[in-house]
Design an enzyme around this catalytic site. Structure first.
Site, PDB file in Angstrom:
ATOM      1  N   LYS A 173      -5.207 -12.844  44.942  1.00 29.05           N
ATOM      2  CA  LYS A 173      -5.769 -11.499  45.198  1.00 29.05           C
ATOM      3  C   LYS A 173      -7.104 -11.689  45.893  1.00 29.05           C
ATOM      4  O   LYS A 173      -8.108 -11.977  45.264  1.00 29.05           O
ATOM      5  CB  LYS A 173      -5.952 -10.776  43.857  1.00 29.05           C
ATOM      6  CG  LYS A 173      -5.687  -9.313  43.871  1.00 29.05           C
ATOM      7  CD  LYS A 173      -6.708  -8.375  44.473  1.00 29.05           C
ATOM      8  CE  LYS A 173      -8.103  -8.344  43.967  1.00 29.05           C
ATOM      9  NZ  LYS A 173      -9.024  -7.862  45.047  1.00 29.05           N
ATOM     10  N   THR A 228     -20.699 -12.282  37.747  1.00 29.88           N
ATOM     11  CA  THR A 228     -20.717 -12.643  36.326  1.00 29.88           C
ATOM     12  C   THR A 228     -20.125 -11.528  35.459  1.00 29.88           C
ATOM     13  O   THR A 228     -19.392 -11.799  34.504  1.00 29.88           O
ATOM     14  CB  THR A 228     -22.162 -12.986  35.914  1.00 29.88           C
ATOM     15  OG1 THR A 228     -22.514 -14.203  36.594  1.00 29.88           O
ATOM     16  CG2 THR A 228     -22.305 -13.198  34.413  1.00 29.88           C
ATOM     17  N   GLU A 248     -16.050 -19.122  38.316  1.00 31.22           N
ATOM     18  CA  GLU A 248     -17.177 -19.516  39.179  1.00 31.22           C
ATOM     19  C   GLU A 248     -17.960 -18.252  39.472  1.00 31.22           C
ATOM     20  O   GLU A 248     -17.482 -17.401  40.222  1.00 31.22           O
ATOM     21  CB  GLU A 248     -16.660 -20.138  40.479  1.00 31.22           C
ATOM     22  CG  GLU A 248     -15.731 -21.324  40.294  1.00 31.22           C
ATOM     23  CD  GLU A 248     -16.396 -22.490  39.608  1.00 31.22           C
ATOM     24  OE1 GLU A 248     -17.621 -22.652  39.759  1.00 31.22           O
ATOM     25  OE2 GLU A 248     -15.704 -23.244  38.909  1.00 31.22           O
ATOM     26  N   CYS A 282     -23.273 -17.873  46.999  1.00 34.79           N
ATOM     27  CA  CYS A 282     -23.641 -18.050  45.589  1.00 34.79           C
ATOM     28  C   CYS A 282     -24.641 -19.191  45.412  1.00 34.79           C
ATOM     29  O   CYS A 282     -25.373 -19.228  44.436  1.00 34.79           O
ATOM     30  CB  CYS A 282     -22.395 -18.320  44.773  1.00 34.79           C
ATOM     31  SG  CYS A 282     -21.434 -19.698  45.423  1.00 34.79           S
ATOM     32  N   GLU A 384     -29.554 -11.620  39.974  1.00 32.16           N
ATOM     33  CA  GLU A 384     -28.975 -12.011  41.265  1.00 32.16           C
ATOM     34  C   GLU A 384     -29.005 -10.819  42.228  1.00 32.16           C
ATOM     35  O   GLU A 384     -28.459  -9.759  41.923  1.00 32.16           O
ATOM     36  CB  GLU A 384     -27.527 -12.475  41.082  1.00 32.16           C
ATOM     37  CG  GLU A 384     -26.925 -13.018  42.370  1.00 32.16           C
ATOM     38  CD  GLU A 384     -25.453 -13.386  42.252  1.00 32.16           C
ATOM     39  OE1 GLU A 384     -24.673 -12.591  41.680  1.00 32.16           O
ATOM     40  OE2 GLU A 384     -25.072 -14.460  42.751  1.00 32.16           O
TER      41      GLU A 384
HETATM   42  P1  NAD Z   1     -16.592  -9.349  42.278  1.00 28.54           P
HETATM   43  O1  NAD Z   1     -16.660  -9.906  40.907  1.00 28.54           O
HETATM   44  O2  NAD Z   1     -16.917  -7.916  42.478  1.00 28.54           O
HETATM   45  O3  NAD Z   1     -15.124  -9.525  42.900  1.00 28.54           O
HETATM   46  C1  NAD Z   1     -14.509 -10.792  43.043  1.00 28.54           C
HETATM   47  C2  NAD Z   1     -13.011 -10.601  43.049  1.00 28.54           C
HETATM   48  O4  NAD Z   1     -12.608 -10.125  41.771  1.00 28.54           O
HETATM   49  C3  NAD Z   1     -12.503  -9.585  44.065  1.00 28.54           C
HETATM   50  O5  NAD Z   1     -11.271 -10.034  44.583  1.00 28.54           O
HETATM   51  C4  NAD Z   1     -12.296  -8.351  43.211  1.00 28.54           C
HETATM   52  O6  NAD Z   1     -11.331  -7.469  43.725  1.00 28.54           O
HETATM   53  C5  NAD Z   1     -11.826  -8.965  41.912  1.00 28.54           C
HETATM   54  N1  NAD Z   1     -12.048  -8.133  40.723  1.00 28.54           N
HETATM   55  C6  NAD Z   1     -13.011  -7.208  40.522  1.00 28.54           C
HETATM   56  N2  NAD Z   1     -12.874  -6.649  39.296  1.00 28.54           N
HETATM   57  C7  NAD Z   1     -11.822  -7.258  38.712  1.00 28.54           C
HETATM   58  C8  NAD Z   1     -11.199  -7.137  37.445  1.00 28.54           C
HETATM   59  N3  NAD Z   1     -11.637  -6.271  36.539  1.00 28.54           N
HETATM   60  N4  NAD Z   1     -10.150  -7.924  37.162  1.00 28.54           N
HETATM   61  C9  NAD Z   1      -9.698  -8.816  38.062  1.00 28.54           C
HETATM   62  N5  NAD Z   1     -10.240  -8.973  39.286  1.00 28.54           N
HETATM   63  C10 NAD Z   1     -11.291  -8.209  39.607  1.00 28.54           C
HETATM   64  O7  NAD Z   1     -17.493 -10.311  43.152  1.00 28.54           O
HETATM   65  P2  NAD Z   1     -17.866 -10.147  44.661  1.00 28.54           P
HETATM   66  O8  NAD Z   1     -18.863  -9.040  44.753  1.00 28.54           O
HETATM   67  O9  NAD Z   1     -16.625 -10.110  45.485  1.00 28.54           O
HETATM   68  O10 NAD Z   1     -18.574 -11.549  44.973  1.00 28.54           O
HETATM   69  C11 NAD Z   1     -19.938 -11.767  44.836  1.00 28.54           C
HETATM   70  C12 NAD Z   1     -20.200 -12.554  43.580  1.00 28.54           C
HETATM   71  O11 NAD Z   1     -19.454 -13.754  43.602  1.00 28.54           O
HETATM   72  C13 NAD Z   1     -21.651 -12.966  43.458  1.00 28.54           C
HETATM   73  O12 NAD Z   1     -22.078 -12.760  42.131  1.00 28.54           O
HETATM   74  C14 NAD Z   1     -21.617 -14.464  43.768  1.00 28.54           C
HETATM   75  O13 NAD Z   1     -22.654 -15.206  43.200  1.00 28.54           O
HETATM   76  C15 NAD Z   1     -20.294 -14.840  43.223  1.00 28.54           C
HETATM   77  N6  NAD Z   1     -19.796 -16.093  43.822  1.00 28.54           N
HETATM   78  C16 NAD Z   1     -19.785 -17.224  43.061  1.00 28.54           C
HETATM   79  C17 NAD Z   1     -19.354 -18.429  43.616  1.00 28.54           C
HETATM   80  C18 NAD Z   1     -19.304 -19.701  42.808  1.00 28.54           C
HETATM   81  O14 NAD Z   1     -18.742 -20.676  43.267  1.00 28.54           O
HETATM   82  N7  NAD Z   1     -19.867 -19.720  41.605  1.00 28.54           N
HETATM   83  C19 NAD Z   1     -18.929 -18.465  44.948  1.00 28.54           C
HETATM   84  C20 NAD Z   1     -18.968 -17.292  45.695  1.00 28.54           C
HETATM   85  C21 NAD Z   1     -19.399 -16.103  45.115  1.00 28.54           C
END
Ligand code: NAD
Length: 481
Positions: A173, A228, A248, A282, A384
């Site tokens: 997804k 997070t 992650e 990130c 963040e």
């Molecule tokens: P997000 O958590 O909003 O979404 C990430 C993914 O999860 C998307 O595909 C989204 O549709 C899905 N999602 C959202 N709610 C969900 C739920 N309830 N159940 C299942 N899936 C769900 O994150 P984002 O805004 O897309 O990404 C930014 C964040 O990602 C930042 O906090 C960044 O630090 C983090 N990030 C971490 C790493 C790492 O390696 N640690 C790498 C890249 C980004």
């Protein structure tokens, strides 16, 4: 307007409900494509297809699975320019960054895990009492891969490549904000002739499509990269079902600059660490802790570097700063700039929305922003922001730098800059972060464990860690006379 499709059981298809979501171009703030608004039925169909494909796929030799990944890598490489343009359009990242980082890394991910498939081995332990243990490592079955918008194809392939290499079938997804390259990748899977159901890509919203994937009883593991708060939600749903989980999550990474650093390199790399991809990585270093004796000199040189960053149309080859991913994210980042002011921060440069001339004037741009005069424990320095915003903080002692570096709830990455080798080892050993770079930033060897501590997540990706995550260990102990 182009309509994207899900990739389920080897076929492209709209959502079962017939619903659509708009996909926006961040540089203009306008919709330019539609994606399926998938729900339970689409995820259930994808999981069923993956289950049907699993017996045959898991029985293929590791060399064959590796060969499939190599075939996909070659197709991504062939279409590099098309994917670079698509990634830049969809996410707002500068086209030069998509060309130098994102798409080549997707190719490397596929090739790396193609090799890993053939090299992966399990352990054996001989006992002095006359017995031998060997460990079998089998694929889990159907696994879910949920990826974010900041490095779309890069992180999408980073998950599905080890999952497939280890013999699992995947339901992926991608982020609803950046679906385009995952869609183009599914077209490449069809062109390659990948067996139906081995990989399925379902587009849609996290709380609908993503949540169903997490809760589906036949999905054995979830590999998630994202925020997070989302990670906590996923953990709370998946843990009672005893699914394997790799999370992650976010970060608030420190860049620690000692007075004995290689000055020019530190200035330019700490600016790169802060502002690459508009700060939407990130691993970006968003808090720069500088030893007080160097502070003023560093601030001046750093500001010069930041003020020279070229902001504008991400499709322009010379652009270094593109727009943020969405209107909501723009408002979040602007909200943090207000908060920084309220907390007493002094904005040294930036601090506002930017409206470049021409076709991008309605885009979601924020000027690269540098803030000083904030204590380490204020919200601006603890939460963040995930945008082009960095704070400068002067420290007096090594102990203080370590305390402040470790003071946030996160622990993803850190970088430290010093020419004193003893200090580098001493400080690195005390930093609460999963990835610590010394005199470099984001230098990635795909064999190393990648992941965070504290609220930056649990589990590790990369190398054997990923292959172990996507397999179940079963030990056989044989006693001989
Ligand atoms: P997000 O958590 O909003 O979404 C990430 C993914 O999860 C998307 O595909 C989204 O549709 C899905 N999602 C959202 N709610 C969900 C739920 N309830 N159940 C299942 N899936 C769900 O994150 P984002 O805004 O897309 O990404 C930014 C964040 O990602 C930042 O906090 C960044 O630090 C983090 N990030 C971490 C790493 C790492 O390696 N640690 C790498 C890249 C980004």
């Amino acid at each position: 307007m182009e309509k994207l499709a899900n990739y389920i059981d080897g076929q492209l298809a709209p959502a079962a409900s017939g619903g659509w979501l708009e996909d926006f171009e961040p540089a203009t703030g306008k919709p330019y494509a539609r994606i399926p608004d998938s729900h339970k039925a689409d995820i259930d169909n994808a999981v069923a297809a993956a289950q049907r494909a699993f017996p045959e796929w898991s029985a293929t030799s590791s060399a064959e699975r590796g060969a499939w990944l190599l075939k996909l890598a070659a197709l991504v490489e062939r279409d590099l320019e098309k994917l670079v343009g698509a990634e830049s359009l969809d996410s707002g990242k500068p086209v030069a960054l998509a060309r130098s980082l994102d798409i080549p890394r997707a190719v490397t991910n596929l090739r790396f895990f193609a090799a890993a498939a053939t090299q992966f081995a399990s352990e054996s332990h001989a006992m002095e009492s006359g017995a031998i243990n060997y460990t079998l490592r089998s694929p889990l079955g159907v696994v879910g891969c949920i990826s974010p918008w900041n490095l779309p194809l890069y992180l999408f392939t980073w998950k599905l490549a080890p999952a497939l290499a280890a013999g699992n079938c995947v339901v992926a997804k991608p982020s609803e904000l950046t679906p385009m390259t995952a869609y183009l990748f599914s077209e490449l899977c069809i062109e390659a002739g990948l067996p139906a159901g081995v990989l399925n890509v379902v587009h849609g919203l996290g709380p609908k499509a993503g949540a169903r994937l997490v809760e589906h009883p036949d999905v054995k593991a979830i590999s998630f990269t994202g925020g997070t708060r989302t990670g906590a939600d996923i953990a709370s749903r998946a843990a009672p079902k005893f699914k394997k989980l790799s999370l992650e999550l976010g970060g608030k990474n420190p860049t620690i600059v000692f007075a004995d650093c290689d000055f020019e390199r530190t200035v330019s790399e700490s600016a790169r660490a802060a502002f690459s991809n508009q700060g939407e990585i990130c691993l970006c270093g968003s808090r720069i802790l500088v030893e007080r004796s160097l502070y003023e000199r560093f601030r001046e040189a750093f500001m010069q570097r930041v003020q020279s960053l070229r902001l504008g149309d991400p499709s322009d080859e010379r652009t270094e700063q593109g727009p943020l991913i969405s209107e909501a994210h723009l408002q979040k980042v602007l909200g943090y700039l207000d908060l920084a002011r309220k907390e007493g921060g002094k904005i040294l440069c930036g601090g506002r929305r930017a409206n470049p001339k021409g076709r991008c004037t309605t885009g979601w741009f924020v000027e690269p922003t540098v803030i000083e005069n904030l204590p380490s424990d204020c919200r601006t320095n603890q939460e963040e922001i995930f945008g082009p915003v960095v704070t400068l903080i002067a420290f007096d002692t090594e102990e203080q730098a370590i305390d402040w570096a470790n003071s946030t709830p996160y622990g993803l990455a850190a970088s430290l800059w010093s020419e004193n080798t003893s200090r580098c080892h001493r400080v690195a050993a005390r930093l609460e972060a999963g990835l610590i770079w010394v005199n470099c930033w984001m230098l990635r060897d795909l064999r190393v464990p990648m992941g965070g501590v504290k609220q930056s997540g649990t589990g590790r990706e990369g190398g054997w860690e990923a292959m172990r995550f996507f397999t179940e260990a079963r030990n056989v102990c044989i006693k001989y006379a």
